[in-house]
Design an enzyme around this catalytic site. Structure first.
Site, PDB file in Angstrom:
ATOM      1  N   VAL A 169     -36.654  46.018   8.815  1.00  0.00           N
ATOM      2  CA  VAL A 169     -37.628  45.743   7.755  1.00  0.00           C
ATOM      3  C   VAL A 169     -37.509  44.277   7.349  1.00  0.00           C
ATOM      4  O   VAL A 169     -36.416  43.744   7.203  1.00  0.00           O
ATOM      5  CB  VAL A 169     -37.461  46.667   6.526  1.00  0.00           C
ATOM      6  CG1 VAL A 169     -36.121  46.469   5.833  1.00  0.00           C
ATOM      7  CG2 VAL A 169     -38.611  46.468   5.543  1.00  0.00           C
ATOM      8  N   LYS A 170     -38.660  43.647   7.228  1.00  0.00           N
ATOM      9  CA  LYS A 170     -38.725  42.307   6.648  1.00  0.00           C
ATOM     10  C   LYS A 170     -39.121  42.512   5.192  1.00  0.00           C
ATOM     11  O   LYS A 170     -40.210  42.988   4.897  1.00  0.00           O
ATOM     12  CB  LYS A 170     -39.765  41.440   7.357  1.00  0.00           C
ATOM     13  CG  LYS A 170     -39.882  40.048   6.739  1.00  0.00           C
ATOM     14  CD  LYS A 170     -40.973  39.245   7.434  1.00  0.00           C
ATOM     15  CE  LYS A 170     -41.138  37.897   6.763  1.00  0.00           C
ATOM     16  NZ  LYS A 170     -42.353  37.208   7.254  1.00  0.00           N
TER      17      LYS A 170
END
Length: 156
Positions: free
Chosen positions: A95-96
């Site tokens: 996840v960014k």
């Protein structure tokens, strides 16, 4: 070799999916780039509007891991929920974390980003937060379990 968590990539390039004129151009650019990690906004996972759904064409690419991002989240709570949805839709542990409380600019909120990143890392995500260029924050995020940081203005 580029290693994030237990994953290894042949390229250090992380490519985003925004700004392409169409899906076909984006897919060809990803193939040509040699990247193994592609970030995509959760809002682009749209099964009800296939013309705007990037998940299906991206999922067909061999050797490419998706990294959903939390773009649009205005606080840690929204970012955590978006990350959980992104993991469910993509099957990816990456996840960014992007938290922008002001929709008129893309300045990340350092405090909310730290809170979300700490919670997501504890939940088993491989977290790459988008942060202001702050080495103290970067170290705190590393200590919280983030795999890497993506400083404001850095090319991905």
């Amino acid at each position: 070799m580029f290693k994030l968590g237990k994953y290894e990539f042949k390229s250090r390039l992380i490519l985003g999916t925004g700004k392409f004129s169409d899906t076909a151009t984006m897919i060809e650019a990803i193939k040509a780039s040699g990247t193994g990690l592609v970030t995509v906004a959760l809002r682009r996972f749209n099964r009800e509007k296939p013309f705007d759904d990037l998940c299906a064409p991206l999922a067909k690419l061999k050797g490419v891991t998706l990294m959903p991002n939390t773009s649009g989240a205005m606080n840690a709570k929204e970012a955590v929920r978006a990350a959980q949805l992104g993991r469910e839709l993509s099957g990816s542990p990456f996840v960014k974390v992007e938290i922008h409380p002001n929709p008129h600019h893309l300045m990340p909120d350092a405090i909310e980003t730290y809170l979300a990143a700490k919670e997501l890392a504890a939940d088993g995500f491989i977290v790459l937060p988008y942060i202001p260029a702050d080495p103290v924050l970067a170290k705190k995020l590393e200590d919280a379990g983030c795999a890497a940081v993506m400083p404001l203005g850095a090319a991905i």
